[in-house]
Write an enzyme that holds these catalytic residues in place. Structure first.
Site, mmCIF file in Angstrom:
data_model
loop_
_atom_site.group_PDB
_atom_site.id
_atom_site.type_symbol
_atom_site.label_atom_id
_atom_site.label_comp_id
_atom_site.label_asym_id
_atom_site.label_seq_id
_atom_site.Cartn_x
_atom_site.Cartn_y
_atom_site.Cartn_z
ATOM 1 N N GLU A 28 -3.027 -16.356 -3.123
ATOM 2 C CA GLU A 28 -2.535 -15.311 -4.023
ATOM 3 C C GLU A 28 -2.027 -15.964 -5.303
ATOM 4 O OE1 GLU A 28 -1.426 -12.299 -6.074
ATOM 5 O OE2 GLU A 28 -2.302 -11.865 -4.111
ATOM 6 N N ASP B 215 -9.144 -8.543 -0.519
ATOM 7 C CA ASP B 215 -8.595 -7.230 -0.867
ATOM 8 C C ASP B 215 -8.175 -7.276 -2.327
ATOM 9 O OD1 ASP B 215 -7.514 -4.718 -0.895
ATOM 10 O OD2 ASP B 215 -5.775 -5.193 0.363
ATOM 11 N N CYS C 60 -10.645 -0.933 -3.284
ATOM 12 C CA CYS C 60 -10.015 0.308 -3.737
ATOM 13 C C CYS C 60 -10.798 0.914 -4.901
ATOM 14 C CB CYS C 60 -8.568 0.066 -4.140
ATOM 15 S SG CYS C 60 -8.360 -1.129 -5.480
ATOM 16 N N GLU D 184 -10.366 4.264 -0.331
ATOM 17 C CA GLU D 184 -10.599 2.853 -0.005
ATOM 18 C C GLU D 184 -11.926 2.725 0.740
ATOM 19 O OE1 GLU D 184 -8.518 -0.099 -0.107
ATOM 20 O OE2 GLU D 184 -7.029 0.874 -1.383
ATOM 21 N N GLN E 87 0.832 -1.206 0.000
ATOM 22 C CA GLN E 87 0.000 0.000 0.000
ATOM 23 C C GLN E 87 0.867 1.256 0.000
ATOM 24 O OE1 GLN E 87 -3.202 0.424 -0.285
ATOM 25 N NE2 GLN E 87 -4.187 -1.510 0.254
#
Length: 580
Positions: A444, A497, A525, A569, A388
Site C-alpha cells: 500500500e 482492490d 469498484c 462492485e 468500505q
C-alpha cells in the site's frame, strides 16, 4: 491578448484536455477565454501561488476540476453532494489555438500516443444528465426502482462491461489467432459474447441506512436557509443549494440526527458565522463528515474555513462546539440523542471541500478511532482512513473474494500458500484471509493506511501478515524477491482492490513479470477501468506477456455494495499458465 502570468504557464505546461495531453511551447491567450483564476492553484487541497506540482485543480465556470497527470489518488469511500461514491467529470474550456501553437510533428506524436484514450472517450462519451428535481434523485438515482429491478439493471450494465472487455481484448489481437476462451459461447442469450463463467449478482444484506461514512455540505437550501445536507446537483448544472438528507434512504437515522445537531448550532450562530459559499469562497461552515460503526458510535468531523476569523474567535468556536455536542451525546431525553466517540475540527482553506487525507485534525473531545467488526475481526477506523462504506455488504464481498482465492490454490500441493494483497489499504482483505494461507504480504502506498493495517493486525493477533509501504509498481518485484515469493516452492495468488482509476500500467507489468503469480483476483469498484486493465493483462502484444504468458478471464460476479445508486462492485478471476 496578454500573455499568461508565471503561475498560469506552469499549469499550462502540460494538462489533459479532451483525451490529449497538451504541452504547448508558447501560450498567449486571454485569461477571460480560459475562464480560470491562476492564483487559485490547489495541490492536494492546499493553495499555492507558484505551483510546480503536476497534480493540480482549477476553477472553471464555478466548477472544481481535478487533474492528476501522474496518477489518480484514491478518493476513498464517501457520499458527495452529487452522488454516492462518484466523482464528477467534465471538459475544460480553453483556446482552440493551443494545438496550433504546437509543431505539427508534436501534434502527430500526441495523436498516436493517446489514440487509445481518444477512441475510448468517444465511445464512452457520457450523455448529459438532466438536473435532479430533488436531493433524492441526486444522491440515490435508482431509489424509484424496486431493489429487484435495481439488481437486474446493475447486472445488465456489468455484463455490458464484460462484453466490452472481450471486444477490446479481441481487437488487441488484430489478425493473430484468438485465445481458446473465445470459442465459449453460453446458451443464455443475456450472456452473449461473455466468454467466461458468469456468476450473477450478489445483493446487499442491508439496503437502507447502510452508509457508515457520509459527508454533508454546509450550505443554503432552496429557501436560502442554512442547511447541513447534500447538494442537489452539480455546479456545472448551476445547482448550489444543499438540501436535508431526511428522506435519503441510504443514510441512517442516527446520522440524520447528527446532521440536525450541527445544523442547530449553525442556526444559533448564523448572525456571526455564515455557511461557506463556493462561488465567493467566503463563510465559515464547510462540511460535516460522519463515520459510524454497527453500535452507532460516531466520529464527527466539522470542517471550517478559518480565513475570516481570529485565533480568539477560533477558541470560542471550539469551546461552544464541545458544549453543544456534549448536550446531545448519549442524552436519551433528547430527540436528537447521538453517540459521539470523537468530535474533530478540521481547518481547510482550499477551494474544494475535499481536504487531503493527511490534513491535520484537532480532536475536541473523545477518542481518535472507532472499532468495526467484519467477519469476526476487529478494525480500528480513524476519521480519514479508507473503509468500505457498507459494512454488511463488505462481508458478502470479502467472503466471495476469500472463497475464490482459496479455490484458485492447489489443495493437493505441498507448496507454501502466499497471498499478495496489492492496494491493501488498512489490511481488511489480507487480514480476513490470513488464517487460510501461510503468509500475507500487503502492499500500500498511503503511509497512514499501512500504519492502520499494522495496528489492525496486532489488534487481531495476526502473526503471519506483513505490510509494506510503497508504490506497487516499485515494490512488487523487490518484495517478491525479499520475501522469497519467486521460489518454486511457493504458490502465490494476487488480490488487487484498486481505486476507481484502476491499476497503473506499471503495476500490471510487475504482476505480469512475476514468475509465480498464475492467479489474480481483481476486485473492481469501476468496471470501466477493469476493462482497460484487462486489455493489458490479456492482450498479445507485450513482450512481457510473450515471455511470461498472458492472463485469461475465467469467471466474474457483480456485488451490489451501493443500493439505490448506480454503482456496483465486481470480482473477476484471471488465470494463466506461466511459461517455464
Amino acid at each position: 491578448m496578454k500573455p499568461l502570468n508565471q503561475a498560469s504557464k506552469i499549469i499550462a505546461q502540460q494538462f489533459f484536455y479532451r483525451g490529449k495531453f497538451i504541452k504547448p511551447t508558447t501560450i498567449t491567450t486571454s485569461l477571460n477565454q480560459l475562464k480560470f483564476n491562476p492564483s487559485l492553484i490547489v495541490n492536494n487541497g492546499v493553495q499555492h501561488q507558484n505551483a510546480t506540482s503536476r497534480s493540480f485543480s482549477i476553477i472553471n465556470n464555478n466548477t472544481l476540476f481535478s487533474h492528476s497527470l501522474m496518477m489518480q489518488e484514491e478518493e476513498g469511500a464517501r457520499v458527495s453532494s452529487t452522488n454516492n461514491n462518484n466523482s464528477s467529470s467534465s471538459s475544460m474550456a480553453t483556446s482552440n489555438n493551443l494545438n496550433k501553437k504546437m509543431p505539427e510533428e508534436q501534434q502527430q506524436q500526441n495523436k498516436r500516443k493517446f489514440n487509445h484514450h481518444n477512441n475510448r472517450n468517444k465511445k464512452n462519451k457520457k450523455v448529459k444528465k438532466e438536473k435532479p428535481s430533488n436531493v433524492i434523485e441526486a444522491v440515490t438515482p435508482l431509489a424509484h426502482l424496486t431493489y429487484e429491478e435495481q439488481l437486474v439493471k446493475k447486472e445488465g450494465e456489468t455484463l455490458d462491461c464484460m462484453r466490452e472487455m472481450f471486444s477490446e481484448i479481441k481487437k488487441s489481437y488484430g489478425t493473430a489467432e484468438l485465445p481458446e476462451y473465445y470459442t465459449i459461447q453460453p446458451e443464455d442469450e443475456k450472456l452473449k459474447d461473455v466468454h467466461l463463467t458468469w456468476c450473477g449478482i450478489l445483493s446487499s444484506p442491508q439496503t437502507e441506512g447502510y452508509r457508515n461514512n457520509c459527508e454533508f455540505t454546509c450550505g443554503y437550501n432552496s429557501e436560502d436557509k442554512p442547511t447541513v445536507g447534500f447538494r442537489q446537483g452539480l455546479f456545472s448544472q448551476g445547482i448550489f443549494n444543499a438540501e436535508s438528507p431526511k428522506d435519503v434512504k441510504i443514510v441512517s437515522d442516527s446520522m440524520k440526527r447528527a446532521v440536525l445537531v450541527l445544523q442547530k448550532f449553525i442556526e444559533q450562530h448564523h448572525d456571526t458565522y455564515k455557511c461557506y459559499a463556493q462561488k465567493t469562497h467566503t463563510g465559515l461552515w464547510r462540511l460535516m463528515k460522519v463515520r459510524e460503526n454497527r453500535n452507532g458510535e460516531m466520529l464527527i468531523i466539522v470542517q471550517i474555513n478559518p480565513t475570516e476569523i481570529s485565533e480568539e474567535a477560533m477558541q470560542t468556536i471550539k469551546t461552544n462546539l464541545i458544549s453543544h455536542f456534549k448536550s446531545f451525546d448519549k442524552n436519551e431525553s433528547s430527540d436528537l440523542s447521538i453517540n459521539v466517540k470523537g468530535l474533530f475540527l478540521q481547518q481547510h482553506t482550499g477551494v474544494s471541500n475535499a481536504a487531503p487525507t493527511d490534513a491535520p485534525l484537532d480532536l475536541l473531545y473523545g477518542e481518535q478511532t472507532i472499532v468495526e467488526e467484519v467477519l469476526g475481526l476487529k478494525f480500528n477506523i480513524s476519521p480519514m482512513s479508507f473503509f468500505q462504506v457498507n459494512t454488511k455488504g463488505v462481508e458478502v464481498l470479502y467472503s466471495k473474494v476469500k472463497e475464490w482465492t482459496l479455490e484458485s490454490m492447489d489443495k493437493e500441493s505441498n507448496k507454501e500458500r502466499v497471498l499478495l494483497d496489492v492496494c491493501s489499504g488498512t489490511g481488511t482483505i489480507g487480514s480476513t484471509m490470513a488464517s487460510s494461507v501461510s503468509r500475507v504480504i500487503g502492499i500500500e502506498m498511503v503511509e497512514s493506511s499501512v500504519n492502520d493495517a499494522r495496528k489492525n493486525a496486532q489488534l487481531n493477533n495476526i502473526q503471519n501478515i506483513t505490510f509494506v509501504c510503497g508504490k506497487a509498481e516499485d515494490t512488487i518485484t523487490t518484495k517478491m524477491v525479499e520475501h522469497n515469493l519467486n521460489s518454486s516452492n511457493v504458490e502465490c495468488v494476487a488480490v488487487v482492490d484498486p481505486p476507481r482509476s484502476g491499476l497503473h500500467k506499471k503495476v500490471l507489468e510487475s504482476i505480469l513479470r512475476s514468475p509465480t503469480i498464475e492467479k489474480l483476483i481483481y476486485v473492481s469498484c469501476n468496471p470501466k477501468t477493469l476493462v482497460e486493465n484487462a486489455i493489458r493483462l490479456c492482450g498479445p502484444t507485450s513482450t512481457v506477456r510473450a515471455s511470461y504468458g498472458a492472463f485469461k478471464p475465467v469467471k466474474a460476479i457483480a456485488v451490489d455494495m451501493f443500493p439505490h445508486t448506480e454503482h456496483c462492485e465486481m470480482i473477476c478471476v484471471f488465470e494463466r499458465k506461466l511459461k517455464k
